[in-house]
Design a protein around this motif. Structure first.
Motif, short mmCIF file in Angstrom:
data_model
loop_
_atom_site.label_atom_id
_atom_site.label_comp_id
_atom_site.label_asym_id
_atom_site.label_seq_id
_atom_site.Cartn_x
_atom_site.Cartn_y
_atom_site.Cartn_z
N ARG A 152 57.64 -8.52 3.37
CA ARG A 152 57.62 -7.10 4.10
C ARG A 152 56.49 -6.59 4.40
NH1 ARG A 152 61.06 -6.77 6.50
NH2 ARG A 152 62.82 -6.19 5.30
N LEU A 153 55.70 -6.71 3.22
CA LEU A 153 54.33 -6.25 3.18
C LEU A 153 53.37 -6.88 4.14
CD1 LEU A 153 53.94 -5.14 -0.36
CD2 LEU A 153 54.64 -3.88 1.30
N THR A 154 53.40 -8.28 4.30
CA THR A 154 52.86 -8.79 5.29
C THR A 154 53.05 -8.69 6.72
OG1 THR A 154 52.74 -10.73 3.56
CG2 THR A 154 52.53 -11.18 6.20
N ALA A 155 54.45 -8.16 6.80
CA ALA A 155 54.77 -7.95 8.18
C ALA A 155 54.47 -6.55 8.57
CB ALA A 155 56.47 -8.00 8.32
N PHE A 156 54.29 -5.64 7.44
CA PHE A 156 53.90 -4.36 7.90
C PHE A 156 52.62 -3.91 6.78
CE2 PHE A 156 58.40 -4.44 9.04
CZ PHE A 156 58.39 -3.87 10.31
N PRO A 157 51.68 -4.50 7.06
CA PRO A 157 50.26 -4.37 6.03
C PRO A 157 50.09 -2.96 5.62
CG PRO A 157 49.73 -5.45 7.93
CD PRO A 157 51.28 -4.98 8.30
N PHE A 175 68.27 -3.42 10.16
CA PHE A 175 68.19 -2.06 9.82
C PHE A 175 66.79 -1.74 9.12
CE2 PHE A 175 68.70 1.29 6.87
CZ PHE A 175 68.89 2.35 7.84
N ALA A 176 66.58 -2.71 8.04
CA ALA A 176 65.43 -2.67 7.27
C ALA A 176 64.12 -2.94 8.15
CB ALA A 176 65.43 -3.50 5.95
N ILE A 177 64.05 -3.68 9.04
CA ILE A 177 62.99 -3.86 9.76
C ILE A 177 62.72 -2.67 10.75
CG2 ILE A 177 62.14 -5.38 11.77
CD1 ILE A 177 63.56 -7.77 10.33
N ALA A 178 63.81 -2.08 11.39
CA ALA A 178 63.90 -0.90 12.37
C ALA A 178 63.26 0.19 11.28
CB ALA A 178 64.97 -0.75 12.87
N PHE A 179 63.77 0.61 10.19
CA PHE A 179 63.55 1.45 9.30
C PHE A 179 61.94 1.57 9.30
CE2 PHE A 179 62.55 3.25 5.27
CZ PHE A 179 63.32 4.42 5.03
N TRP A 180 61.43 0.33 8.73
CA TRP A 180 60.08 0.25 8.31
C TRP A 180 59.03 0.47 9.70
CZ3 TRP A 180 59.06 2.04 4.08
CH2 TRP A 180 59.99 1.64 3.25
N LYS A 181 59.40 0.03 10.79
CA LYS A 181 58.84 -0.08 12.11
C LYS A 181 58.65 1.46 12.40
CE LYS A 181 59.82 -4.18 14.53
NZ LYS A 181 60.53 -4.78 15.73
N GLU A 182 59.74 2.23 12.38
CA GLU A 182 59.87 3.55 12.67
C GLU A 182 58.72 4.33 11.69
OE1 GLU A 182 63.87 4.82 12.64
OE2 GLU A 182 64.30 3.50 14.27
N LEU A 235 62.88 -2.81 0.78
CA LEU A 235 61.63 -3.76 1.06
C LEU A 235 61.98 -5.11 0.96
CD1 LEU A 235 59.47 -1.36 -1.46
CD2 LEU A 235 59.05 -2.05 0.99
N ALA A 236 63.07 -5.37 0.37
CA ALA A 236 63.48 -6.96 0.04
C ALA A 236 64.33 -7.54 1.23
CB ALA A 236 64.07 -6.90 -1.30
N ASP A 237 65.05 -6.58 1.76
CA ASP A 237 66.26 -7.33 3.02
C ASP A 237 65.57 -7.60 4.15
OD1 ASP A 237 68.33 -8.22 3.68
OD2 ASP A 237 69.52 -6.34 3.55
#
Length: 125
Positions: free
Chosen positions: A21-26, A63-70, A57-59
């Protein structure tokens, strides 16, 4: 992944999922450093059943991906307003009941900033 699966995973496996996740969203590394993540992951057993932050963070679900993008998008809009500094402690709360209102606060602040309003995060009274 379901929240109940978190309690069964080994710490190493959780770290691997979170690092993905941190690699996808540094930019998340500015909020979730290794020391914080170690403590978050060490919350074992039944406590993981309501560890919403760990699940997000782990999933790898939509939904999790959209959450972090926002979250990242809103933090970037507010970067010059000290958003990372001011929202960091709030985004480290791991219960859903605390994390979701923080996201709403962040969204609303960024919404008005995008429309040209001057915003002040946590103004001094």
């Amino acid at each position: 992944m379901r929240i109940f699966d978190l309690a069964r995973l080994k710490e190493k496996d959780l770290f691997n999922l979170i690092n993905k996740r941190l690699t996808a969203f540094p930019l998340l590394k500015e909020i979730y450093d290794e020391g914080f993540l170690s403590g978050l992951i060490r919350i074992r057993g039944r406590s993981n059943y309501d560890n919403y932050l760990l699940l997000l963070l782990a999933d790898d679900n939509e939904f999790a991906i959209a959450f972090w993008k926002e979250v990242i998008s809103d933090l970037l809009v507010l970067r010059h307003d000290s958003a990372f500094e001011k929202f960091k402690p709030k985004l480290r709360q791991w219960h859903e009941i605390n994390l979701e209102p923080t996201k709403t606060e962040l969204e609303l602040t960024a919404y008005y900033k995008r429309r040209g309003y001057k915003v002040e995060i946590e103004p001094k009274l």
